[in-house]
Design a protein around this motif. Structure first.
Motif, PDB file in Angstrom:
ATOM      1  N   LEU A 266       0.783  -0.948   0.033  1.00 54.50           N
ATOM      2  CA  LEU A 266      -0.110  -0.172   0.145  1.00 54.50           C
ATOM      3  C   LEU A 266       0.861   1.178  -0.055  1.00 54.50           C
ATOM      4  O   LEU A 266       0.557   2.193  -0.648  1.00 54.50           O
ATOM      5  CB  LEU A 266      -0.837   0.176   1.204  1.00 54.50           C
ATOM      6  CG  LEU A 266      -1.920   1.168   1.410  1.00 54.50           C
ATOM      7  CD1 LEU A 266      -2.678   1.379   0.273  1.00 54.50           C
ATOM      8  CD2 LEU A 266      -2.797   1.195   2.735  1.00 54.50           C
ATOM      9  N   LEU A 267       2.096   1.347   0.915  1.00 56.41           N
ATOM     10  CA  LEU A 267       2.850   2.378   0.864  1.00 56.41           C
ATOM     11  C   LEU A 267       3.528   2.809  -0.340  1.00 56.41           C
ATOM     12  O   LEU A 267       3.675   3.857  -1.031  1.00 56.41           O
ATOM     13  CB  LEU A 267       3.875   2.197   1.986  1.00 56.41           C
ATOM     14  CG  LEU A 267       3.466   2.276   3.296  1.00 56.41           C
ATOM     15  CD1 LEU A 267       4.574   1.902   4.298  1.00 56.41           C
ATOM     16  CD2 LEU A 267       2.778   3.856   3.783  1.00 56.41           C
ATOM     17  N   ASP A 268       3.783   1.478  -1.225  1.00 57.89           N
ATOM     18  CA  ASP A 268       4.562   1.548  -2.611  1.00 57.89           C
ATOM     19  C   ASP A 268       3.385   2.204  -3.696  1.00 57.89           C
ATOM     20  O   ASP A 268       3.803   3.149  -4.297  1.00 57.89           O
ATOM     21  CB  ASP A 268       4.719   0.461  -2.992  1.00 57.89           C
ATOM     22  CG  ASP A 268       6.065  -0.172  -2.486  1.00 57.89           C
ATOM     23  OD1 ASP A 268       6.717   0.563  -1.741  1.00 57.89           O
ATOM     24  OD2 ASP A 268       6.325  -1.361  -2.372  1.00 57.89           O
ATOM     25  N   ALA A 269       2.115   2.046  -3.361  1.00 57.41           N
ATOM     26  CA  ALA A 269       1.239   2.619  -4.451  1.00 57.41           C
ATOM     27  C   ALA A 269       0.680   3.883  -3.914  1.00 57.41           C
ATOM     28  O   ALA A 269       0.588   4.630  -4.751  1.00 57.41           O
ATOM     29  CB  ALA A 269      -0.160   1.700  -4.421  1.00 57.41           C
ATOM     30  N   TYR A 270       0.882   4.134  -2.747  1.00 54.78           N
ATOM     31  CA  TYR A 270       0.592   5.716  -2.006  1.00 54.78           C
ATOM     32  C   TYR A 270       1.683   6.431  -2.596  1.00 54.78           C
ATOM     33  O   TYR A 270       1.426   7.475  -3.150  1.00 54.78           O
ATOM     34  CB  TYR A 270       0.547   5.334  -0.674  1.00 54.78           C
ATOM     35  CG  TYR A 270       0.388   6.712   0.027  1.00 54.78           C
ATOM     36  CD1 TYR A 270      -0.816   7.156   0.337  1.00 54.78           C
ATOM     37  CD2 TYR A 270       1.369   7.241   0.889  1.00 54.78           C
ATOM     38  CE1 TYR A 270      -1.192   8.395   1.022  1.00 54.78           C
ATOM     39  CE2 TYR A 270       1.370   8.373   1.770  1.00 54.78           C
ATOM     40  CZ  TYR A 270      -0.221   8.951   1.957  1.00 54.78           C
ATOM     41  OH  TYR A 270      -0.273  10.127   2.722  1.00 54.78           O
ATOM     42  N   GLY A 271       2.918   6.109  -2.414  1.00 61.58           N
ATOM     43  CA  GLY A 271       4.050   7.047  -2.842  1.00 61.58           C
ATOM     44  C   GLY A 271       4.007   7.192  -4.525  1.00 61.58           C
ATOM     45  O   GLY A 271       4.312   8.105  -4.985  1.00 61.58           O
ATOM     46  N   ALA A 272       3.741   6.193  -5.021  1.00 64.81           N
ATOM     47  CA  ALA A 272       3.677   6.144  -6.478  1.00 64.81           C
ATOM     48  C   ALA A 272       2.636   6.906  -7.182  1.00 64.81           C
ATOM     49  O   ALA A 272       2.815   7.898  -8.078  1.00 64.81           O
ATOM     50  CB  ALA A 272       3.404   4.770  -7.337  1.00 64.81           C
ATOM     51  N   ALA A 273       1.389   7.368  -6.166  1.00 67.18           N
ATOM     52  CA  ALA A 273       0.398   8.264  -6.584  1.00 67.18           C
ATOM     53  C   ALA A 273       0.434   9.830  -6.196  1.00 67.18           C
ATOM     54  O   ALA A 273      -0.361  10.461  -6.279  1.00 67.18           O
ATOM     55  CB  ALA A 273      -1.005   7.562  -6.132  1.00 67.18           C
ATOM     56  N   GLY A 274       1.617   9.938  -5.504  1.00 66.85           N
ATOM     57  CA  GLY A 274       1.885  11.144  -4.949  1.00 66.85           C
ATOM     58  C   GLY A 274       1.899  11.411  -3.622  1.00 66.85           C
ATOM     59  O   GLY A 274       2.060  12.642  -2.937  1.00 66.85           O
ATOM     60  N   GLY A 275       1.539  10.265  -2.676  1.00 68.95           N
ATOM     61  CA  GLY A 275       1.496  10.554  -1.228  1.00 68.95           C
ATOM     62  C   GLY A 275       2.727  10.846  -0.815  1.00 68.95           C
ATOM     63  O   GLY A 275       3.898  10.452  -1.192  1.00 68.95           O
ATOM     64  N   ARG A 276       2.794  11.685   0.341  1.00 71.79           N
ATOM     65  CA  ARG A 276       3.977  12.048   0.880  1.00 71.79           C
ATOM     66  C   ARG A 276       4.573  10.958   1.840  1.00 71.79           C
ATOM     67  O   ARG A 276       4.000  10.782   2.885  1.00 71.79           O
ATOM     68  CB  ARG A 276       3.827  13.211   1.698  1.00 71.79           C
ATOM     69  CG  ARG A 276       3.501  14.668   0.552  1.00 71.79           C
ATOM     70  CD  ARG A 276       3.423  15.828   1.254  1.00 71.79           C
ATOM     71  NE  ARG A 276       2.132  15.964   2.138  1.00 71.79           N
ATOM     72  CZ  ARG A 276       1.557  16.915   2.702  1.00 71.79           C
ATOM     73  NH1 ARG A 276       2.292  18.086   2.675  1.00 71.79           N
ATOM     74  NH2 ARG A 276       0.227  16.813   3.049  1.00 71.79           N
ATOM     75  N   THR A 277       5.625  10.468   1.761  1.00 72.29           N
ATOM     76  CA  THR A 277       6.147   9.519   2.582  1.00 72.29           C
ATOM     77  C   THR A 277       7.542  10.068   3.073  1.00 72.29           C
ATOM     78  O   THR A 277       8.136  10.847   2.783  1.00 72.29           O
ATOM     79  CB  THR A 277       6.680   8.140   1.599  1.00 72.29           C
ATOM     80  OG1 THR A 277       7.609   8.440   0.696  1.00 72.29           O
ATOM     81  CG2 THR A 277       5.317   7.530   1.121  1.00 72.29           C
ATOM     82  N   TRP A 278       7.977   9.137   3.973  1.00 75.96           N
ATOM     83  CA  TRP A 278       9.242   9.546   4.822  1.00 75.96           C
ATOM     84  C   TRP A 278       9.943   8.247   5.239  1.00 75.96           C
ATOM     85  O   TRP A 278       9.168   6.954   5.306  1.00 75.96           O
ATOM     86  CB  TRP A 278       9.161  10.613   6.127  1.00 75.96           C
ATOM     87  CG  TRP A 278       8.107   9.874   6.948  1.00 75.96           C
ATOM     88  CD1 TRP A 278       8.707   9.246   8.215  1.00 75.96           C
ATOM     89  CD2 TRP A 278       6.828   9.890   7.256  1.00 75.96           C
ATOM     90  NE1 TRP A 278       7.419   8.952   8.888  1.00 75.96           N
ATOM     91  CE2 TRP A 278       6.472   9.405   8.245  1.00 75.96           C
ATOM     92  CE3 TRP A 278       5.781  10.265   6.201  1.00 75.96           C
ATOM     93  CZ2 TRP A 278       5.082   9.117   8.771  1.00 75.96           C
ATOM     94  CZ3 TRP A 278       4.569  10.114   6.720  1.00 75.96           C
ATOM     95  CH2 TRP A 278       3.942   9.552   8.036  1.00 75.96           C
ATOM     96  N   SER A 279      11.290   8.211   5.384  1.00 80.57           N
ATOM     97  CA  SER A 279      12.136   6.936   5.895  1.00 80.57           C
ATOM     98  C   SER A 279      11.527   6.063   6.874  1.00 80.57           C
ATOM     99  O   SER A 279      11.712   4.892   6.839  1.00 80.57           O
ATOM    100  CB  SER A 279      13.312   7.310   6.062  1.00 80.57           C
ATOM    101  OG  SER A 279      13.686   8.253   7.080  1.00 80.57           O
ATOM    102  N   GLY A 280      10.939   6.764   7.786  1.00 75.10           N
ATOM    103  CA  GLY A 280      10.460   6.003   8.749  1.00 75.10           C
ATOM    104  C   GLY A 280       8.917   5.907   9.274  1.00 75.10           C
ATOM    105  O   GLY A 280       8.316   5.292  10.223  1.00 75.10           O
ATOM    106  N   MET A 281       8.426   5.778   7.861  1.00 75.75           N
ATOM    107  CA  MET A 281       6.651   5.845   7.849  1.00 75.75           C
ATOM    108  C   MET A 281       6.162   4.474   8.359  1.00 75.75           C
ATOM    109  O   MET A 281       5.260   4.581   9.177  1.00 75.75           O
ATOM    110  CB  MET A 281       6.291   6.184   6.396  1.00 75.75           C
ATOM    111  CG  MET A 281       4.815   6.231   6.272  1.00 75.75           C
ATOM    112  SD  MET A 281       4.141   6.845   4.643  1.00 75.75           S
ATOM    113  CE  MET A 281       2.661   7.128   4.869  1.00 75.75           C
TER     114      MET A 281
END
Length: 298
Positions: free
Chosen positions: A244-259
């Motif tokens: 889900l985080l991969d899909a979220y990041g690919a769609a423009g969601g803001r992620t961070w290293s410790g998410m």
């Protein structure tokens, strides 16, 4: 409240419903939910508060939905009826990804929960990214709770201390929470618009398992968006969370290293939410649940 009483409430607001079409879902904590069809064949969702306290956030939820409906591409409810006793809106496209079997206390799924389709992850990540990156200024006058990134740890500490005044907390659990607060590296620096109760029963999907919308926005706020990932982690584990985080990041969601690590700690602090609701609602069953959760080491 009986079916006939709900139908009468709707009739008072000009909504004429077919008795034969009625189906009531009792799984909600705050609301009974009825599915019904009007005399023109249109499908409706009716939310009936279980107690007065169930409506504590209703006006704020409506304001937020009115704003969201014009600013996101996924579906959200648009309330046609809003009184102290009844909320009603036309049913959205799609069905909940899962519903709760009240007798068995398990989810009944509309998709393969052992191997969710890629389209589910792609579309869920996209919808969540869109929500979380929405301009928070749009909601500043809606009355929702707003916690900026710089204030998140202090706000959580305040919540922890408030719960500690009313409940006994297992020392190991309290220690874990304090280590989490001290680990600034895994906390997000930004806030975002969050649903606040994003579990499968509130996620609508179509026949291809693509997400079409989110329902039940009682806990909508601006704050730590990590809370919207905790149910997914609980159900699908670390591997499912990463997808889900991969899909979220690919769609423009803001992620961070410790998410991912932070989301795990948010999940471990889930007892705080239950305890807060127990204090607000006064429900004995919620109080017992909070005691049980807070008394465990994790």
């Amino acid at each position: 409240m009986k079916q006939s009483e709900i139908i009468h409430l709707a009739k008072q607001e000009g909504l004429l419903l077919s008795e034969e079409s009625f189906k009531i879902n009792e799984s909600g904590v705050d609301f009974r939910v009825a599915h019904a069809t009007d005399l023109q064949g249109e499908k409706w969702i009716l939310r009936i508060p279980r107690q007065k306290e169930s409506m504590r956030h209703a006006i704020i939820e409506k304001r937020a939905l009115d704003i969201l409906s014009g600013n996101v591409t996924f579906q959200v409810p648009r309330w046609s009826i809003f009184t102290d006793q009844l909320i009603a809106y036309q049913q959205l496209d799609g069905v909940p990804a899962a519903t709760i079997d009240m007798e068995q206390q398990v989810y009944v799924w509309e998709l393969d929960e052992q191997n969710p389709p890629e389209e589910f992850y792609r579309s869920l990540g996209k919808a969540m990214a869109e929500l979380h990156t929405l301009d928070t200024e749009l909601l500043k006058d809606a009355g929702i709770t707003i916690i900026e990134g710089k204030d998140m740890r202090a706000a959580m500490k305040e919540r922890m201390n408030r719960i500690k005044q009313h409940f006994d907390i297992h020392p190991a659990l309290w220690e874990r929470w304090e280590k989490w607060l001290a680990n600034e590296q895994i906390w997000p620096a930004h806030s975002g618009v969050r649903h606040g109760d994003l579990h499968p029963g509130h996620i609508l999907i179509n026949e291809e398992s693509a997400v079409t919308g989110f329902i039940d926005w009682t806990e909508v706020s601006v704050g730590d968006v990590s809370f919207d990932f905790t149910a997914h982690l609980q159900i699908f584990g670390k591997e499912g969370l990463q997808k889900l985080l991969d899909a979220y990041g690919a769609a423009g969601g803001r992620t961070w290293s410790g998410m991912a690590a932070h989301i795990e700690e948010v999940k471990a602090a889930g007892a705080i939410v239950v305890a807060e609701y127990a204090l607000v609602s006064g429900l004995d069953e919620m109080h017992k649940m909070a005691i049980q959760m807070l008394g465990a080491s994790e």
